[in-house]
Design a protein around this motif. Structure first.
Motif, PDB file in Angstrom:
ATOM      1  N   PRO A   1      19.576   3.961   2.537  1.00 16.40           N
ATOM      2  CA  PRO A   1      20.432   4.612   3.501  1.00 16.40           C
ATOM      3  C   PRO A   1      19.649   3.871   4.823  1.00 16.40           C
ATOM      4  N   PRO A   2      20.480   4.001   5.976  1.00  8.59           N
ATOM      5  CA  PRO A   2      19.596   3.405   7.225  1.00  8.59           C
ATOM      6  C   PRO A   2      18.726   4.262   7.798  1.00  8.59           C
ATOM      7  N   GLY A   3      17.787   3.765   8.365  1.00  3.15           N
ATOM      8  CA  GLY A   3      16.580   4.268   8.739  1.00  3.15           C
ATOM      9  C   GLY A   3      15.490   4.339   7.678  1.00  3.15           C
ATOM     10  N   ARG A   4      15.731   4.094   6.553  1.00  2.00           N
ATOM     11  CA  ARG A   4      14.501   4.038   5.593  1.00  2.00           C
ATOM     12  C   ARG A   4      13.891   2.772   5.473  1.00  2.00           C
ATOM     13  N   LEU A   5      12.587   2.760   5.032  1.00  2.00           N
ATOM     14  CA  LEU A   5      11.749   1.658   4.788  1.00  2.00           C
ATOM     15  C   LEU A   5      11.235   1.620   3.380  1.00  2.00           C
ATOM     16  N   ALA A   6      11.172   0.175   3.043  1.00  2.00           N
ATOM     17  CA  ALA A   6      10.915  -0.217   1.624  1.00  2.00           C
ATOM     18  C   ALA A   6       9.740  -1.369   1.489  1.00  2.00           C
TER      19      ALA A   6
ATOM     20  N   VAL B   1       5.415   7.751   3.559  1.00  2.00           N
ATOM     21  CA  VAL B   1       3.962   7.332   3.885  1.00  2.00           C
ATOM     22  C   VAL B   1       3.676   6.374   5.096  1.00  2.00           C
ATOM     23  N   PHE B   2       4.764   5.866   5.428  1.00  2.00           N
ATOM     24  CA  PHE B   2       4.774   4.677   6.649  1.00  2.00           C
ATOM     25  C   PHE B   2       3.482   4.913   7.692  1.00  2.00           C
ATOM     26  N   ASP B   3       3.389   6.050   8.173  1.00  2.00           N
ATOM     27  CA  ASP B   3       2.288   6.341   8.968  1.00  2.00           C
ATOM     28  C   ASP B   3       0.840   5.967   8.321  1.00  2.00           C
ATOM     29  N   ARG B   4       0.824   6.368   7.177  1.00  2.00           N
ATOM     30  CA  ARG B   4      -0.620   6.216   6.413  1.00  2.00           C
ATOM     31  C   ARG B   4      -0.755   4.698   6.215  1.00  2.00           C
ATOM     32  N   LYS B   5       0.306   4.174   5.773  1.00  2.00           N
ATOM     33  CA  LYS B   5       0.423   2.615   5.713  1.00  2.00           C
ATOM     34  C   LYS B   5      -0.299   1.948   6.718  1.00  2.00           C
ATOM     35  N   VAL B   6       0.275   2.391   8.020  1.00  2.00           N
ATOM     36  CA  VAL B   6       0.015   1.584   9.360  1.00  2.00           C
ATOM     37  C   VAL B   6      -1.382   1.881   9.553  1.00  2.00           C
ATOM     38  N   GLU B   7      -1.840   3.220   9.344  1.00  2.00           N
ATOM     39  CA  GLU B   7      -3.390   3.414   9.572  1.00  2.00           C
ATOM     40  C   GLU B   7      -4.203   2.674   8.677  1.00  2.00           C
ATOM     41  N   ALA B   8      -4.063   2.543   7.353  1.00  2.00           N
ATOM     42  CA  ALA B   8      -4.669   1.804   6.348  1.00  2.00           C
ATOM     43  C   ALA B   8      -4.715   0.298   6.754  1.00  2.00           C
ATOM     44  N   LEU B   9      -3.607  -0.177   7.361  1.00  2.00           N
ATOM     45  CA  LEU B   9      -3.646  -1.482   7.884  1.00  2.00           C
ATOM     46  C   LEU B   9      -4.493  -1.733   9.210  1.00  2.00           C
ATOM     47  N   ARG B  10      -4.337  -0.766  10.243  1.00  2.00           N
ATOM     48  CA  ARG B  10      -5.343  -0.864  11.615  1.00  2.00           C
ATOM     49  C   ARG B  10      -6.908  -0.737  11.030  1.00  2.00           C
TER      50      ARG B  10
ATOM     51  N   SER C   1       0.735  -1.163   0.267  1.00  2.00           N
ATOM     52  CA  SER C   1       0.014   0.028  -0.084  1.00  2.00           C
ATOM     53  C   SER C   1       0.819   1.404   0.000  1.00  2.00           C
ATOM     54  N   GLY C   2       2.041   1.210   0.581  1.00  2.00           N
ATOM     55  CA  GLY C   2       2.876   2.285   0.512  1.00  2.00           C
ATOM     56  C   GLY C   2       3.169   2.907  -0.970  1.00  2.00           C
ATOM     57  N   THR C   3       3.410   2.127  -1.672  1.00  2.00           N
ATOM     58  CA  THR C   3       3.924   2.123  -3.205  1.00  2.00           C
ATOM     59  C   THR C   3       2.652   2.650  -3.801  1.00  2.00           C
ATOM     60  N   VAL C   4       1.687   2.212  -3.647  1.00  2.00           N
ATOM     61  CA  VAL C   4       0.278   2.471  -4.243  1.00  2.00           C
ATOM     62  C   VAL C   4       0.015   3.812  -3.895  1.00  2.00           C
ATOM     63  N   MET C   5      -0.026   4.084  -2.702  1.00  2.00           N
ATOM     64  CA  MET C   5      -0.132   5.829  -2.311  1.00  2.00           C
ATOM     65  C   MET C   5       0.654   6.843  -2.707  1.00  2.00           C
ATOM     66  N   GLN C   6       1.886   6.627  -3.085  1.00  2.00           N
ATOM     67  CA  GLN C   6       2.763   7.257  -3.582  1.00  2.00           C
ATOM     68  C   GLN C   6       2.639   7.580  -5.116  1.00  2.00           C
TER      69      GLN C   6
ATOM     70  N   PRO D   1      13.332 -10.620  -4.994  1.00  2.00           N
ATOM     71  CA  PRO D   1      12.631  -9.192  -5.209  1.00  2.00           C
ATOM     72  C   PRO D   1      14.098  -8.602  -5.995  1.00  2.00           C
ATOM     73  N   ASN D   2      13.546  -7.938  -6.978  1.00  2.00           N
ATOM     74  CA  ASN D   2      14.672  -6.964  -7.737  1.00  2.00           C
ATOM     75  C   ASN D   2      14.396  -5.456  -7.733  1.00  2.00           C
ATOM     76  N   GLN D   3      13.455  -4.995  -7.033  1.00  2.00           N
ATOM     77  CA  GLN D   3      12.740  -3.669  -7.043  1.00  2.00           C
ATOM     78  C   GLN D   3      12.354  -3.310  -5.649  1.00  2.00           C
ATOM     79  N   TYR D   4      12.956  -2.154  -5.150  1.00  2.00           N
ATOM     80  CA  TYR D   4      12.769  -1.735  -3.743  1.00  2.00           C
ATOM     81  C   TYR D   4      12.005  -0.314  -3.858  1.00  2.00           C
ATOM     82  N   VAL D   5      11.185  -0.150  -3.243  1.00  2.00           N
ATOM     83  CA  VAL D   5      10.588   1.194  -3.323  1.00  2.00           C
ATOM     84  C   VAL D   5      10.481   1.815  -1.863  1.00  2.00           C
ATOM     85  N   ASP D   6      10.961   3.143  -1.877  1.00  2.00           N
ATOM     86  CA  ASP D   6      11.085   3.582  -0.677  1.00  2.00           C
ATOM     87  C   ASP D   6       9.653   4.359  -0.038  1.00  2.00           C
ATOM     88  N   VAL D   7       9.303   3.662   1.190  1.00  2.00           N
ATOM     89  CA  VAL D   7       8.090   4.256   1.389  1.00  2.00           C
ATOM     90  C   VAL D   7       8.062   4.820   2.821  1.00  2.00           C
ATOM     91  N   THR D   8       9.133   5.280   3.150  1.00  2.00           N
ATOM     92  CA  THR D   8       9.240   6.129   4.548  1.00  2.00           C
ATOM     93  C   THR D   8       8.252   7.140   4.574  1.00  2.00           C
TER      94      THR D   8
END
Length: 246
Positions: A232-237, A193-202, A32-37, A184-191
């Motif tokens: 980089p460190p701290g990113r989410l994908a 929109v992470f909070d929105r992703k969590v909200e959508a899952l909740r 969902s993070g990828t889709v949101m972006q 996997p061979n493609q990584y999408v940085d979703v950092t």
């Protein structure tokens, strides 16, 4: 916001996207993070949920049909939060999915109706590194969706009633992204929109209320993907295997 450049090459947001999943909540967990972006960049998105979700949940007192109705409502609400208005439910029985002719025809119908340039589907392969992704429904839906994408949706002689009786002309999906696969061979940085992703899952309360730290669980998974993708460190994908299906 942009896709991570990690992977075969940088990919832009498609004009139209179809996301096929086995169960309500699969999309929110995985992509969902990828889709949101992409929606923020103008992509029109359709969700296609194959099963009714009736075998899910943790409340044994709740009748299965009531669970299915609840999960459908949760999915529609969650999709709307993410910016997706077009959500289609095929209603197959949860945990009994097979990649048979009826399912492939139904998926071909959705492909020909929505005419996406890109599709996201479950991987038909087993990912032994994550047992939660080995659910048979995921792999069955992945196989059926891949067969619908290639060769059936583009073939005017496959499922001929779609063209003859429904007027749905063949459509070729140029690119398919597999979720939950082992390579996997493609990584999408979703950092961002992470909070929105969590909200959508909740919103999928029937499936997630028992987690003590849902955000922490997601952060751990997405952090692993980011490290694997060299971010980089701290990113989410979110992670995908991109397949050329032109």
């Amino acid at each position: 916001m942009s896709d991570s450049p990690i992977g075969p090459h940088r990919r832009s947001a498609p004009e139209r996207l179809l996301v096929v999943a086995a169960h309500p909540d699969d999309i929110e967990f995985c992509v969902s993070g990828t889709v949101m972006q992409w929606i923020e960049r103008g992509t029109e998105v359709t969700y296609c949920i194959v099963t009714d979700g009736g075998a899910g949940g943790y409340d044994e007192r709740l009748p299965r049909q009531a669970m299915a109705d609840l999960r459908r409502a949760e999915q529609a609400h969650s999709a709307k939060l993410s910016g997706v208005q077009d959500v289609r439910f095929l209603g197959y029985p949860d945990s009994l999915v097979e990649p048979g002719v009826d399912l492939r025809r139904d998926l071909c119908r959705v492909i020909r109706e929505t005419r996406p340039q890109r599709a996201i589907i479950p991987s038909p392969e087993i990912n032994w590194a994550r047992i939660a992704d080995v659910h048979p429904d995921h792999r069955a839906v992945g196989e059926a969706a891949l067969r619908a994408i290639y060769p059936e949706a583009r073939n005017p002689f496959a499922h001929p009633s779609l063209l003859k009786h429904e007027g749905l002309r063949p459509w070729t999906v140029p690119e398919t992204w597999l979720m939950t696969g082992p390579r996997p061979n493609q990584y999408v940085d979703v950092t961002a929109v992470f909070d929105r992703k969590v909200e959508a899952l909740r919103i999928h309360t029937s499936q997630t209320a028992h987690f003590d730290d849902l955000a922490g669980l997601l952060r751990s998974w997405l952090g692993e993907h980011a490290r694997a993708g060299g971010l980089p460190p701290g990113r989410l994908a979110e992670a995908f295997q991109v397949v050329d299906t032109a």
